[in-house]
Design a protein around this motif. Structure first.
Motif, PDB file in Angstrom:
ATOM      1  N   LYS A   1       0.919  -1.279  -0.117  1.00 33.96           N
ATOM      2  CA  LYS A   1       0.213  -0.119   0.091  1.00 33.96           C
ATOM      3  C   LYS A   1       0.851   1.196   0.280  1.00 33.96           C
ATOM      4  O   LYS A   1       0.626   2.236  -0.504  1.00 33.96           O
TER       5      LYS A   1
ATOM      6  N   GLY B   1      -8.072  -8.524  -2.633  1.00 27.31           N
ATOM      7  CA  GLY B   1      -9.318  -8.258  -2.030  1.00 27.31           C
ATOM      8  C   GLY B   1     -10.166  -7.482  -2.639  1.00 27.31           C
ATOM      9  O   GLY B   1     -11.223  -7.761  -3.179  1.00 27.31           O
TER      10      GLY B   1
ATOM     11  N   ASN C   1      -5.151  -3.894  -6.863  1.00 25.67           N
ATOM     12  CA  ASN C   1      -3.868  -4.169  -7.236  1.00 25.67           C
ATOM     13  C   ASN C   1      -3.931  -4.956  -8.575  1.00 25.67           C
ATOM     14  O   ASN C   1      -3.292  -4.390  -9.508  1.00 25.67           O
TER      15      ASN C   1
ATOM     16  N   MET D   1      -7.575  -8.968   3.000  1.00 25.98           N
ATOM     17  CA  MET D   1      -8.161  -9.733   1.902  1.00 25.98           C
ATOM     18  C   MET D   1      -9.529 -10.251   2.256  1.00 25.98           C
ATOM     19  O   MET D   1     -10.381 -10.813   1.621  1.00 25.98           O
TER      20      MET D   1
ATOM     21  N   ALA E   1       3.026  -8.248   1.504  1.00 31.03           N
ATOM     22  CA  ALA E   1       3.309  -7.571   3.003  1.00 31.03           C
ATOM     23  C   ALA E   1       4.386  -8.276   3.438  1.00 31.03           C
ATOM     24  O   ALA E   1       4.760  -9.380   3.159  1.00 31.03           O
TER      25      ALA E   1
HETATM   26  C1  LIG Z   1      -4.428  -4.535   0.590  1.00 31.08           C
HETATM   27  C2  LIG Z   1      -3.984  -5.726   0.657  1.00 31.08           C
HETATM   28  C3  LIG Z   1      -4.191  -6.608  -0.190  1.00 31.08           C
HETATM   29  C4  LIG Z   1      -5.382  -6.892  -1.238  1.00 31.08           C
HETATM   30  O1  LIG Z   1      -5.178  -5.814  -2.369  1.00 31.08           O
HETATM   31  P1  LIG Z   1      -6.507  -5.316  -3.289  1.00 31.08           P
HETATM   32  O2  LIG Z   1      -5.860  -4.062  -3.983  1.00 31.08           O
HETATM   33  O3  LIG Z   1      -7.363  -4.701  -2.246  1.00 31.08           O
HETATM   34  O4  LIG Z   1      -6.805  -6.499  -4.115  1.00 31.08           O
HETATM   35  C5  LIG Z   1      -3.407  -7.921  -0.329  1.00 31.08           C
HETATM   36  N1  LIG Z   1      -2.307  -8.144   0.673  1.00 31.08           N
HETATM   37  C6  LIG Z   1      -2.049  -7.138   1.526  1.00 31.08           C
HETATM   38  C7  LIG Z   1      -0.960  -7.318   2.201  1.00 31.08           C
HETATM   39  C8  LIG Z   1      -2.741  -5.910   1.525  1.00 31.08           C
HETATM   40  O5  LIG Z   1      -2.537  -5.008   2.339  1.00 31.08           O
END
Ligand SMILES: *Cc1c(COP(=O)(O)O)cnc(C)c1O
Length: 460
Positions: A112, A254, A258, A307, A409
C-alpha cells in the motif's frame, strides 16, 4: 485527459477532481475517458530506467496540467525516498521462471505504501497551491490505514480519519496506526467487519451536504490516483524480461485494486499475458469467474485479513470495461447488488473475462501449509497474503512463461500466523519492534454512521 464515471451519469472531470473525490456523483468510479497506449519502443526503454523514471513516464499523461514537470519529478523522488531498496521493489526467484515480487520495502511494510506515499505528495502539492483543507476518511482492513497514517501524518491542510474493524486486524497493523501522535490523525476502531467500515465511509460520502462541508476526500483503492501509482511496478517488473517471453502476474486480491492496476498496465502496453486472481476463503471473485454470478457472502476472518472482503469495489471498473462502457448496464448491476446481494454476468462476457484472468482460492489450512512449504523448499519466509498468491500461482505455472507472484506484505506484520506455520520465531524489523512500547490512542465506535459524523463534526 478527462475522467468519466463507470455509471455514466456524472459529468467528465479533470485529474484534480478525481484526486479529491472518492466516488463520482452517480455512485460510480472514475476512469480515464481514453487510455494512452505506450509503444513497444517506449516500453523497451524502461529496462534501463530507475523505478522513479518509469513512474514519471507512466504518471505524466494521467495528471493533466495539475503539476509542472519539475513538481512531478520532485513528488516522485520524495514519495519513494523512504523505501529500503534501490529498485523500491525487489524481484526474487523461487525457481528459474517462477518469481516473487516483493512490494513491502516501504515505510509500513506492505505494498500500500507504493500508492499512498505517491498520492500524499499529490495531495500536499495540490492543496498548497489552493490553500484549502480537506478531510480524508479511509476504511482499512489493516494495511491501507497504516500506509495512510504514515503518508499523511503532519501534512498541513489534511485531516485524516482511519476506520478499522475491531479485533480483525493484526496487532502490528493496529499499533502502526494507534501509536501515531500527529494531531491531524484520528484512528477509530469500529465494532464490525471491514465491509461495515467501508459502508460507513460510503454513507458519509453519499450525504453530500455533509461531505461538501468537510471537503471529504477518499483514498481507498477506488481512487484512480492510487491505481495509476500501482501500474508502475507492473511496468517496471515486466520490462526486466525479454519481450519474447510471456509474463503472468499472480495477485493476492481483496478489493481488486492491485490486480486491476495490473490490467491497466497490460492495456497500456506492458508485457503481461494472464493476470491470476488469488483469493483466500473470501472468494467472491473466484466464485464469480467460475459461476458467472457476483454474489456477496459472509465475510470470514482469515490468516490474510487484508483480503477479508466480500465486496470488491474495483471490480466495477472491470464490469464497465467488459460491457464496453455502457454505464446504464453497470448502474443496473450495482443496483441489483445493493438490493439482492448479487448480479449475473452473461456467458460471452464471462468468457472475455476468462481471456484476461485466471483465478484460484486457498483455504486457511493450505495458507499455512504454503508458508511452511516455501520456507522449507526455498528458505524464504512469506506473509499469509503472499502465500495465497504463491499457492495459486503454482496451480497455473507454465514453464514456458515467467510467472511473477506478488508479495504484498512483510511476514513480520503477520508474525503470529507465520510463526504458527513454520514453528520458528521470526525477528521484527526495528521500526516495528519499537511499536510495542508506544502508547496507543484509539476511538472506540459502534457500527453506526451517525456516531462517526458526530465525531467529525466536533472537530469542525
Ligand atoms: C490490501 C492488501 C491486499 C489486497 O489488495 P487489493 O488491492 O485490495 O486487492 C493483499 N495483501 C495485502 C498485504 C494487502 O495489504
Amino acid at each position: 485527459m478527462l475522467y468519466k464515471s463507470t455509471r455514466g451519469g456524472a459529468k467528465r472531470i479533470s485529474f484534480q477532481g478525481v484526486l479529491f473525490s472518492g466516488l463520482a456523483a452517480d455512485g460510480g468510479l472514475y476512469i480515464p475517458d481514453h487510455l494512452p497506449k505506450l509503444g513497444v519502443m517506449d516500453v523497451s526503454k524502461f529496462v534501463d530506467k530507475s523505478y522513479e523514471e518509469v513512474a514519471i513516464s507512466i504518471l505524466k499523461p494521467f495528471l493533466g496540467d495539475l503539476f509542472s514537470e519539475e513538481e512531478l519529478q520532485t513528488m516522485v523522488y520524495d514519495a519513494y525516498s523512504g523505501f529500503r531498496k534501490r529498485d523500491r521493489c525487489e524481484l526474487v526467484s523461487l525457481s528459474e521462471n517462477h518469481k516473487v515480487l516483493e512490494l513491502f520495502h516501504g515505510p509500513t511494510f506492505a505494498f500500500k505504501d507504493f500508492a499512498m506515499q505517491m498520492i500524499a505528495q499529490m495531495f500536499h502539492q495540490a492543496l498548497k497551491k489552493i490553500r484549502k483543507s480537506i478531510t480524508i476518511i479511509v476504511a482499512t482492513s489493516g494495511d491501507t490505514g497504516a500506509a495512510a497514517v504514515q503518508a499523511f501524518r503532519n501534512l498541513e491542510f489534511i485531516n485524516l480519519y482511519v476506520l478499522f474493524p475491531k479485533d480483525r486486524i493484526s496487532e502490528i497493523q493496529r499499533r502502526q496506526m494507534t501509536t501515531e501522535t500527529a494531531s491531524n490523525v484520528s484512528v477509530v476502531s469500529v465494532n464490525g467487519n471491514f465491509d461495515d467500515c467501508q459502508s460507513i465511509v460510503k454513507s458519509i460520502f453519499n450525504d453530500t451536504s455533509f461531505s461538501e462541508r468537510i471537503a471529504l476526500t477518499g483514498v481507498n483503492s477506488i481512487n484512480w490516483a492510487r491505481i495509476i501509482s500501482q501500474v508502475v511496478y507492473y511496468f517496471f517488473t515486466a520490462s526486466r524480461f525479454s519481450s519474447n517471453v510471456k509474463v503472468d502476474f499472480c495477485v493476492p486480491t481483496g478489493n481488486f485494486g492491485n490486480i486491476y492496476a495490473g490490467y491497466v498496465a497490460k492495456k497500456l502496453g506492458a508485457n503481461i499475458d494472464k493476470l491470476i486472481i488469488a483469493t483466500n476463503q473470501n472468494d467472491i471473485l473466484h466464485r464469480t469467474l467460475i459461476s458467472g454470478r457476483y454474489s456477496k457472502g459472509e465475510v470470514f476472518k482469515t490468516f490474510s485479513p487484508s483480503m477479508d472482503i466480500q465486496v470488491s469495489s474495483n471490480f466495477e471498473r472491470m464490469i464497465y470495461e467488459l460491457y464496453q462502457g455502457n454505464g446504464n448496464i453497470v448502474a443496473r448491476k450495482m443496483r441489483e447488488l445493493h438490493l439482492k446481494g448479487s448480479y449475473g454476468i452473461e456467458e460471452d462476457i464471462l468468457n472475455q473475462l476468462g481471456e484476461e484472468f485466471y483465478s484460484g482460492t486457498v483455504s486457511e489450512e493450505d495458507t499455512l501449509a504454503e508458508i511452511r512449504n516455501v520456507f522449507e523448499k526455498y528458505n524464504m519466509i512469506i506473509c499469509p497474503h503472499t502465500a495465497v498468491g504463491t499457492k495459486v500461482s503454482r496451480e497455473f505455472f507454465d514453464k514456458e512463461k515467467i510467472t511473477v507472484s506478488l508479495a504484498t506484505a512483510h511476514p513480520a506484520k503477520f508474525a503470529e500466523s507465520v510463526e504458527k506455520a513454520i514453528k520458528t520465531n521470526i525477528s521484527l524489523p526495528k521500526s516495528l519492534e519499537k511499536l510495542s512500547v508506544k502508547e496507543e490512542k484509539v476511538v472506540e465506535a459502534p457500527n453506526d454512521v451517525n456516531y462517526l459524523k458526530d465525531l467529525i463534526k466536533r472537530e469542525y
